[in-house]
Design a protein around this motif. Structure first.
Motif, PDB file in Angstrom:
ATOM      1  N   THR A   1       0.821  -1.222   0.000  1.00  0.00           N
ATOM      2  CA  THR A   1       0.000   0.000   0.000  1.00  0.00           C
ATOM      3  C   THR A   1       0.848   1.262   0.000  1.00  0.00           C
ATOM      4  N   GLY A   2       2.092   1.165   0.448  1.00  0.00           N
ATOM      5  CA  GLY A   2       2.953   2.340   0.528  1.00  0.00           C
ATOM      6  C   GLY A   2       2.619   3.252   1.688  1.00  0.00           C
ATOM      7  N   VAL A   3       1.747   2.813   2.586  1.00  0.00           N
ATOM      8  CA  VAL A   3       1.316   3.644   3.723  1.00  0.00           C
ATOM      9  C   VAL A   3       1.847   3.003   5.004  1.00  0.00           C
ATOM     10  N   VAL A   4       2.800   3.646   5.657  1.00  0.00           N
ATOM     11  CA  VAL A   4       3.459   3.050   6.813  1.00  0.00           C
ATOM     12  C   VAL A   4       2.507   2.872   7.981  1.00  0.00           C
ATOM     13  N   THR A   5       1.506   3.725   8.106  1.00  0.00           N
ATOM     14  CA  THR A   5       0.571   3.619   9.223  1.00  0.00           C
ATOM     15  C   THR A   5      -0.412   2.459   9.065  1.00  0.00           C
ATOM     16  N   ASN A   6      -0.391   1.790   7.921  1.00  0.00           N
ATOM     17  CA  ASN A   6      -1.225   0.597   7.764  1.00  0.00           C
ATOM     18  C   ASN A   6      -0.624  -0.616   8.484  1.00  0.00           C
ATOM     19  N   TYR A   7       0.621  -0.506   8.908  1.00  0.00           N
ATOM     20  CA  TYR A   7       1.312  -1.591   9.597  1.00  0.00           C
ATOM     21  C   TYR A   7       1.153  -1.423  11.111  1.00  0.00           C
ATOM     22  N   ASP A   8       1.135  -2.529  11.822  1.00  0.00           N
ATOM     23  CA  ASP A   8       0.987  -2.530  13.277  1.00  0.00           C
ATOM     24  C   ASP A   8       2.261  -3.078  13.910  1.00  0.00           C
ATOM     25  N   ALA A   9       2.917  -2.271  14.762  1.00  0.00           N
ATOM     26  CA  ALA A   9       4.213  -2.662  15.327  1.00  0.00           C
ATOM     27  C   ALA A   9       4.115  -3.913  16.196  1.00  0.00           C
ATOM     28  N   ALA A  10       3.017  -4.080  16.938  1.00  0.00           N
ATOM     29  CA  ALA A  10       2.893  -5.236  17.841  1.00  0.00           C
ATOM     30  C   ALA A  10       2.733  -6.535  17.077  1.00  0.00           C
ATOM     31  N   ASN A  11       2.274  -6.461  15.827  1.00  0.00           N
ATOM     32  CA  ASN A  11       2.101  -7.671  15.030  1.00  0.00           C
ATOM     33  C   ASN A  11       3.440  -8.277  14.607  1.00  0.00           C
ATOM     34  N   PHE A  12       4.522  -7.543  14.828  1.00  0.00           N
ATOM     35  CA  PHE A  12       5.868  -8.035  14.532  1.00  0.00           C
ATOM     36  C   PHE A  12       6.520  -8.672  15.764  1.00  0.00           C
ATOM     37  N   LEU A  13       5.824  -8.685  16.903  1.00  0.00           N
ATOM     38  CA  LEU A  13       6.442  -9.067  18.171  1.00  0.00           C
ATOM     39  C   LEU A  13       6.366 -10.572  18.414  1.00  0.00           C
ATOM     40  N   ALA A  14       7.506 -11.146  18.806  1.00  0.00           N
ATOM     41  CA  ALA A  14       7.597 -12.571  19.151  1.00  0.00           C
ATOM     42  C   ALA A  14       8.176 -12.700  20.555  1.00  0.00           C
ATOM     43  N   ILE A  15       7.815 -13.785  21.244  1.00  0.00           N
ATOM     44  CA  ILE A  15       8.310 -14.021  22.597  1.00  0.00           C
ATOM     45  C   ILE A  15       8.673 -15.498  22.743  1.00  0.00           C
ATOM     46  N   LYS A  16       9.337 -15.824  23.825  1.00  0.00           N
ATOM     47  CA  LYS A  16       9.634 -17.227  24.111  1.00  0.00           C
ATOM     48  C   LYS A  16       9.617 -17.440  25.612  1.00  0.00           C
ATOM     49  N   ASN A  17       9.307 -18.675  26.006  1.00  0.00           N
ATOM     50  CA  ASN A  17       9.382 -19.010  27.420  1.00  0.00           C
ATOM     51  C   ASN A  17      10.655 -19.798  27.702  1.00  0.00           C
ATOM     52  N   SER A  18      10.809 -20.223  28.936  1.00  0.00           N
ATOM     53  CA  SER A  18      12.083 -20.826  29.349  1.00  0.00           C
ATOM     54  C   SER A  18      12.339 -22.189  28.714  1.00  0.00           C
ATOM     55  N   THR A  19      11.298 -22.828  28.160  1.00  0.00           N
ATOM     56  CA  THR A  19      11.478 -24.158  27.568  1.00  0.00           C
ATOM     57  C   THR A  19      11.791 -24.097  26.082  1.00  0.00           C
ATOM     58  N   MET A  20      11.739 -22.916  25.479  1.00  0.00           N
ATOM     59  CA  MET A  20      11.922 -22.782  24.036  1.00  0.00           C
ATOM     60  C   MET A  20      13.261 -22.161  23.700  1.00  0.00           C
ATOM     61  N   ALA A  21      13.845 -22.618  22.614  1.00  0.00           N
ATOM     62  CA  ALA A  21      15.104 -22.053  22.137  1.00  0.00           C
ATOM     63  C   ALA A  21      14.857 -20.879  21.200  1.00  0.00           C
ATOM     64  N   ASP A  22      13.692 -20.872  20.525  1.00  0.00           N
ATOM     65  CA  ASP A  22      13.404 -19.851  19.527  1.00  0.00           C
ATOM     66  C   ASP A  22      12.166 -19.053  19.911  1.00  0.00           C
ATOM     67  N   TYR A  23      12.071 -17.877  19.311  1.00  0.00           N
ATOM     68  CA  TYR A  23      10.942 -16.986  19.563  1.00  0.00           C
ATOM     69  C   TYR A  23       9.778 -17.346  18.646  1.00  0.00           C
ATOM     70  N   ALA A  24       8.568 -17.154  19.147  1.00  0.00           N
ATOM     71  CA  ALA A  24       7.372 -17.429  18.361  1.00  0.00           C
ATOM     72  C   ALA A  24       6.443 -16.219  18.433  1.00  0.00           C
ATOM     73  N   PHE A  25       5.817 -15.904  17.296  1.00  0.00           N
ATOM     74  CA  PHE A  25       4.855 -14.813  17.290  1.00  0.00           C
ATOM     75  C   PHE A  25       3.701 -15.106  18.245  1.00  0.00           C
ATOM     76  N   VAL A  26       3.231 -14.054  18.900  1.00  0.00           N
ATOM     77  CA  VAL A  26       2.049 -14.195  19.750  1.00  0.00           C
ATOM     78  C   VAL A  26       0.843 -14.534  18.882  1.00  0.00           C
ATOM     79  N   ASP A  27       0.612 -13.704  17.866  1.00  0.00           N
ATOM     80  CA  ASP A  27      -0.524 -13.919  16.955  1.00  0.00           C
ATOM     81  C   ASP A  27      -0.268 -13.073  15.712  1.00  0.00           C
ATOM     82  N   ARG A  28       0.494 -13.626  14.798  1.00  0.00           N
ATOM     83  CA  ARG A  28       0.925 -12.898  13.609  1.00  0.00           C
ATOM     84  C   ARG A  28      -0.094 -13.063  12.490  1.00  0.00           C
ATOM     85  N   LEU A  29      -0.655 -11.963  12.026  1.00  0.00           N
ATOM     86  CA  LEU A  29      -1.636 -11.992  10.938  1.00  0.00           C
ATOM     87  C   LEU A  29      -0.946 -11.684   9.619  1.00  0.00           C
ATOM     88  N   GLU A  30      -1.110 -12.586   8.656  1.00  0.00           N
ATOM     89  CA  GLU A  30      -0.595 -12.378   7.298  1.00  0.00           C
ATOM     90  C   GLU A  30      -1.756 -12.423   6.306  1.00  0.00           C
TER      91      GLU A  30
END
Length: 315
Positions: free
Chosen positions: A117-146
């Motif tokens: 779209t070329g419009v930066v405000t159409n993107y949501d910064a939190a949708n890029f966020l991933a986390i991990k708990n103590s049992t995981m080696a890699d980060y996973a998105f909380v809820d990534r919408l594509e």
């Protein structure tokens, strides 16, 4: 005959100081480390303090502002800034009076396809966020919408009954996906006999084409309980990270979620979408490790602020 002794003023002053010094030495040597009070205590009384804590369920995220500043497209960002300092974790604390358990997260998501779209405000910064708990080696998105790709990617090999195609963008890595169904109405809500999500096994990067044959590696889409979404009920891994996926009924959107117990079909999934099930007592807390995956194809400027939400149930 009496002999008179006379002293000069200097001698008198000297002896006076000497006598005073001796007096102070004697006094200090006889004084012990005794406690003193302002007044003599003749009688005492006590009062009983009572307090009842009301039942209040509360949970807190600190810091409450995660500033990832200016970043290049196609990067994995480890640290954010707060108060002029860098951090890579947040603290989740039970600030209420009830025991908590079943902690999970949610993130805000864009309302329509932002890419192209070329419009930066159409993107949501939190949708890029991933986390991990103590049992995981890699980060996973909380809820990534594509969303599906706005134009066909010409070098992909697509599956039978192909519907839509897109990418799961993980910073510098992109995994191609395609939806397939032989249904004409709500083709991807799991009501058909051949509803599938196909996803590549290796990443497309600046230097590597990745898996572009989407005719295989298929995962069945089943009914989620929400007619607007179908569910890949048994989960799958992308880049070694376990995910569930919810596919929109029209096949155009895929939610890759790992830590959102409120996502469509999460309650019937074989993956546990709760971040923690351990009892979190009042006053106790734990840390959550974060990573921000900035995808390629985001225009210059400030992305719309997003929201990370933590939720829990009271015991």
């Amino acid at each position: 005959m009496e002999r008179k002794v006379s002293y000069t003023k200097g001698q008198i002053k000297f002896y006076s100081i000497l006598l005073f010094s001796l007096f102070m030495v004697i006094m200090l040597s006889t004084a012990g480390p005794k406690e003193t009070t302002a007044y003599d205590v003749n009688v005492t009384g006590n009062a009983t303090v009572t307090l009842t804590i009301a039942s209040k369920t509360m949970i807190d995220i600190t810091p409450q502002v995660l500033n990832y500043s200016s970043q290049d497209p196609g990067t994995a960002v480890e640290n954010y800034t707060f108060g002029g300092l860098e951090f890579h974790e947040i603290q989740i604390e039970n600030v209420g009076s009830t025991n908590l358990s079943n902690v999970w997260f949610n993130t805000s998501r864009p309302s329509s396809r932002p890419f192209g779209t070329g419009v930066v405000t159409n993107y949501d910064a939190a949708n890029f966020l991933a986390i991990k708990n103590s049992t995981m080696a890699d980060y996973a998105f909380v809820d990534r919408l594509e969303f599906n790709h706005s134009t066909d990617i010409v070098y992909l090999t697509l599956p039978t009954n192909y519907q839509r195609q897109g990418r799961l963008r993980v910073g510098p890595d992109e995994y191609f996906w395609a939806t397939a169904s032989d249904e004409s109405e709500n083709p991807c809500n799991g009501t058909g006999s051949a509803d599938y999500l196909h996803i590549g096994t290796t990443a497309h990067t600046i230097d590597a084409t990745g898996d572009i044959d989407l005719s295989d590696n298929s995962f069945a889409i089943e009914v989620s309980g929400d007619s607007d979404w179908g569910l890949v009920v048994n989960g799958f891994t992308v880049g070694g990270v376990p995910y569930n996926a919810a596919v929109s009924a029209d096949c155009s959107q895929v939610r890759f979620y790992r830590w959102n117990a409120d996502a469509p079909g999460a309650s019937t999934s074989t993956l546990d979408e709760r971040y923690s099930t351990t009892t979190l007592y009042p006053g106790d807390s734990f840390a959550v490790d974060l990573r921000l995956y900035v995808p390629y194809g985001v225009p210059v400027g400030a992305v719309t602020n997003g929201t990370l939400t933590v939720m829990a149930t009271a015991q």
